[in-house]
Write a protein that holds these residues in place. Structure first.
Motif, PDB file in Angstrom:
ATOM      1  N   LYS A 114      32.090  20.782   3.042  1.00  0.00           N
ATOM      2  CA  LYS A 114      32.072  19.636   2.133  1.00  0.00           C
ATOM      3  C   LYS A 114      30.853  19.690   1.221  1.00  0.00           C
ATOM      4  O   LYS A 114      30.944  19.429   0.013  1.00  0.00           O
ATOM      5  CB  LYS A 114      32.068  18.338   2.941  1.00  0.00           C
ATOM      6  N   GLU A 115      29.711  20.074   1.790  1.00  0.00           N
ATOM      7  CA  GLU A 115      28.485  20.188   0.998  1.00  0.00           C
ATOM      8  C   GLU A 115      28.569  21.361   0.024  1.00  0.00           C
ATOM      9  O   GLU A 115      28.101  21.275  -1.117  1.00  0.00           O
ATOM     10  CB  GLU A 115      27.282  20.339   1.937  1.00  0.00           C
ATOM     11  N   LYS A 116      29.176  22.459   0.471  1.00  0.00           N
ATOM     12  CA  LYS A 116      29.363  23.604  -0.429  1.00  0.00           C
ATOM     13  C   LYS A 116      30.265  23.222  -1.601  1.00  0.00           C
ATOM     14  O   LYS A 116      29.992  23.594  -2.752  1.00  0.00           O
ATOM     15  CB  LYS A 116      29.968  24.777   0.336  1.00  0.00           C
ATOM     16  N   LEU A 117      31.323  22.497  -1.327  1.00  0.00           N
ATOM     17  CA  LEU A 117      32.235  22.065  -2.391  1.00  0.00           C
ATOM     18  C   LEU A 117      31.528  21.149  -3.380  1.00  0.00           C
ATOM     19  O   LEU A 117      31.792  21.197  -4.582  1.00  0.00           O
ATOM     20  CB  LEU A 117      33.462  21.369  -1.798  1.00  0.00           C
ATOM     21  N   PHE A 118      30.640  20.305  -2.875  1.00  0.00           N
ATOM     22  CA  PHE A 118      29.865  19.421  -3.748  1.00  0.00           C
ATOM     23  C   PHE A 118      28.989  20.242  -4.694  1.00  0.00           C
ATOM     24  O   PHE A 118      28.978  20.022  -5.915  1.00  0.00           O
ATOM     25  CB  PHE A 118      28.992  18.493  -2.897  1.00  0.00           C
ATOM     26  N   LEU A 119      28.240  21.226  -4.152  1.00  0.00           N
ATOM     27  CA  LEU A 119      27.386  22.081  -4.974  1.00  0.00           C
ATOM     28  C   LEU A 119      28.203  22.864  -5.996  1.00  0.00           C
ATOM     29  O   LEU A 119      27.837  22.958  -7.174  1.00  0.00           O
ATOM     30  CB  LEU A 119      26.626  23.070  -4.088  1.00  0.00           C
ATOM     31  N   LEU A 120      29.304  23.426  -5.540  1.00  0.00           N
ATOM     32  CA  LEU A 120      30.138  24.262  -6.387  1.00  0.00           C
ATOM     33  C   LEU A 120      30.777  23.452  -7.513  1.00  0.00           C
ATOM     34  O   LEU A 120      30.762  23.859  -8.679  1.00  0.00           O
ATOM     35  CB  LEU A 120      31.213  24.928  -5.538  1.00  0.00           C
ATOM     36  N   THR A 121      31.322  22.306  -7.178  1.00  0.00           N
ATOM     37  CA  THR A 121      31.960  21.450  -8.177  1.00  0.00           C
ATOM     38  C   THR A 121      30.953  21.017  -9.231  1.00  0.00           C
ATOM     39  O   THR A 121      31.242  21.015 -10.433  1.00  0.00           O
ATOM     40  CB  THR A 121      32.588  20.213  -7.508  1.00  0.00           C
ATOM     41  N   LYS A 122      29.746  20.669  -8.786  1.00  0.00           N
ATOM     42  CA  LYS A 122      28.708  20.251  -9.736  1.00  0.00           C
ATOM     43  C   LYS A 122      28.352  21.395 -10.684  1.00  0.00           C
ATOM     44  O   LYS A 122      28.218  21.193 -11.894  1.00  0.00           O
ATOM     45  CB  LYS A 122      27.464  19.777  -8.991  1.00  0.00           C
ATOM     46  N   PHE A 123      28.224  22.612 -10.140  1.00  0.00           N
ATOM     47  CA  PHE A 123      27.872  23.748 -10.986  1.00  0.00           C
ATOM     48  C   PHE A 123      28.968  24.028 -12.007  1.00  0.00           C
ATOM     49  O   PHE A 123      28.693  24.247 -13.189  1.00  0.00           O
ATOM     50  CB  PHE A 123      27.606  24.997 -10.138  1.00  0.00           C
ATOM     51  N   VAL A 124      30.210  24.022 -11.570  1.00  0.00           N
ATOM     52  CA  VAL A 124      31.330  24.298 -12.475  1.00  0.00           C
ATOM     53  C   VAL A 124      31.411  23.238 -13.565  1.00  0.00           C
ATOM     54  O   VAL A 124      31.600  23.546 -14.749  1.00  0.00           O
ATOM     55  CB  VAL A 124      32.660  24.365 -11.696  1.00  0.00           C
ATOM     56  N   GLU A 125      31.262  21.972 -13.193  1.00  0.00           N
ATOM     57  CA  GLU A 125      31.367  20.887 -14.167  1.00  0.00           C
ATOM     58  C   GLU A 125      30.170  20.856 -15.120  1.00  0.00           C
ATOM     59  O   GLU A 125      30.313  20.495 -16.294  1.00  0.00           O
ATOM     60  CB  GLU A 125      31.501  19.553 -13.436  1.00  0.00           C
ATOM     61  N   ASP A 126      28.991  21.250 -14.627  1.00  0.00           N
ATOM     62  CA  ASP A 126      27.790  21.266 -15.475  1.00  0.00           C
ATOM     63  C   ASP A 126      27.781  22.440 -16.446  1.00  0.00           C
ATOM     64  O   ASP A 126      27.019  22.434 -17.416  1.00  0.00           O
ATOM     65  CB  ASP A 126      26.519  21.328 -14.614  1.00  0.00           C
ATOM     66  N   HIS A 127      28.609  23.462 -16.167  1.00  0.00           N
ATOM     67  CA  HIS A 127      28.578  24.681 -16.975  1.00  0.00           C
ATOM     68  C   HIS A 127      29.983  25.089 -17.433  1.00  0.00           C
ATOM     69  O   HIS A 127      30.532  26.093 -16.969  1.00  0.00           O
ATOM     70  CB  HIS A 127      27.927  25.823 -16.191  1.00  0.00           C
ATOM     71  N   PRO A 128      30.547  24.320 -18.361  1.00  0.00           N
ATOM     72  CA  PRO A 128      31.876  24.675 -18.878  1.00  0.00           C
ATOM     73  C   PRO A 128      31.884  26.005 -19.617  1.00  0.00           C
ATOM     74  O   PRO A 128      32.943  26.600 -19.821  1.00  0.00           O
ATOM     75  CB  PRO A 128      32.201  23.514 -19.832  1.00  0.00           C
ATOM     76  N   TYR A 153      26.805  32.257 -21.453  1.00  0.00           N
ATOM     77  CA  TYR A 153      26.078  31.478 -20.447  1.00  0.00           C
ATOM     78  C   TYR A 153      24.574  31.569 -20.690  1.00  0.00           C
ATOM     79  O   TYR A 153      23.860  30.564 -20.617  1.00  0.00           O
ATOM     80  CB  TYR A 153      26.412  31.983 -19.044  1.00  0.00           C
ATOM     81  N   ALA A 154      24.088  32.759 -20.990  1.00  0.00           N
ATOM     82  CA  ALA A 154      22.654  32.955 -21.218  1.00  0.00           C
ATOM     83  C   ALA A 154      22.161  32.131 -22.406  1.00  0.00           C
ATOM     84  O   ALA A 154      21.053  31.585 -22.383  1.00  0.00           O
ATOM     85  CB  ALA A 154      22.357  34.433 -21.426  1.00  0.00           C
ATOM     86  N   GLU A 155      22.980  32.031 -23.453  1.00  0.00           N
ATOM     87  CA  GLU A 155      22.596  31.244 -24.628  1.00  0.00           C
ATOM     88  C   GLU A 155      22.502  29.760 -24.304  1.00  0.00           C
ATOM     89  O   GLU A 155      21.626  29.051 -24.817  1.00  0.00           O
ATOM     90  CB  GLU A 155      23.611  31.466 -25.749  1.00  0.00           C
TER      91      GLU A 155
END
Length: 209
Positions: free
Chosen positions: A12-26, A169-171
């Protein structure tokens, strides 16, 4: 040297981290997700040749020059650190913000040198990669399972090679950073620890964000 161990994070915690990263970095592509996960499991020493090609220059001098450059451009990250990957072994530390918080640059270089002792394991990386794939496929419908398969075939996934970020992503994420052991970083800088980042469902109060 640490090898295999149980993850300190629940699914559950991994999914939270992963979802946040994906949503923060379209802007992130599959290669960027892979690198984020890779650095979180193994740290950044594997990519030093790919990333810099400047091994003849002392790391301290490289970090100081990056700070000087970012100060000249009057830019720095709002964050001092953020999590990397799903293993909770490593964190990304933004060097200019770190420096402006009156933290010693030599200490950061020392942490970087000591961090390889905290590398994770190939098997846990592959398990987290499977979780990442399934989650990204749900959150990013423009990416397909075939896209992931093509990526794995292109990089010889069974060898788990280190890769750079994509240009896009780098930009979007230009700040200089180093990836160091989470344990070492918070042992030396407990004032920056925030339990809610890694354990958002535990009910623990954060110390500092």
């Amino acid at each position: 040297m640490q090898t295999e161990r149980e993850s300190i994070l629940t699914n559950k915690e991994k999914l939270f981290l992963l979802t946040k990263f994906v949503e923060d970095h379209p802007e992130a592509d599959i290669q960027d997700f892979y690198k984020w996960l890779y650095y979180g499991e193994f740290g950044m020493e594997e990519s030093s040749l790919i990333m810099t090609g400047r091994q003849s220059i002392p790391e301290l001098h490289i970090v100081l020059s990056e700070i000087k450059k970012e100060e000249t451009e009057t830019r720095e990250s709002e964050l001092i650190w953020e999590p990397m990957g799903l293993a909770a072994r490593f964190v990304k530390v933004y060097v200019t913000k770190y420096y402006h918080m009156d933290c010693p640059v030599k200490r950061l270089v020392n942490l970087l040198e000591r961090s390889p002792a905290f590398r994770g394991a190939r098997m846990s990386f592959k398990l987290d990669w499977n979780l990442l794939k399934e989650t990204v496929l749900e959150l990013r419908p423009e990416l397909s399972r075939r896209d992931f398969i093509n990526f794995e075939e292109r990089i010889n996934f069974h060898q788990l090679p280190a890769l750079p970020y994509t240009e896009g992503y780098a930009e979007k994420n230009p700040f200089a950073y180093r990836v160091v052991s989470q344990k070492l970083f918070f042992d030396y800088f407990p004032e920056f620890e925030d339990n809610s980042v890694f354990h958002p469902f535990s009910g623990n109060e954060s110390i500092i964000g």
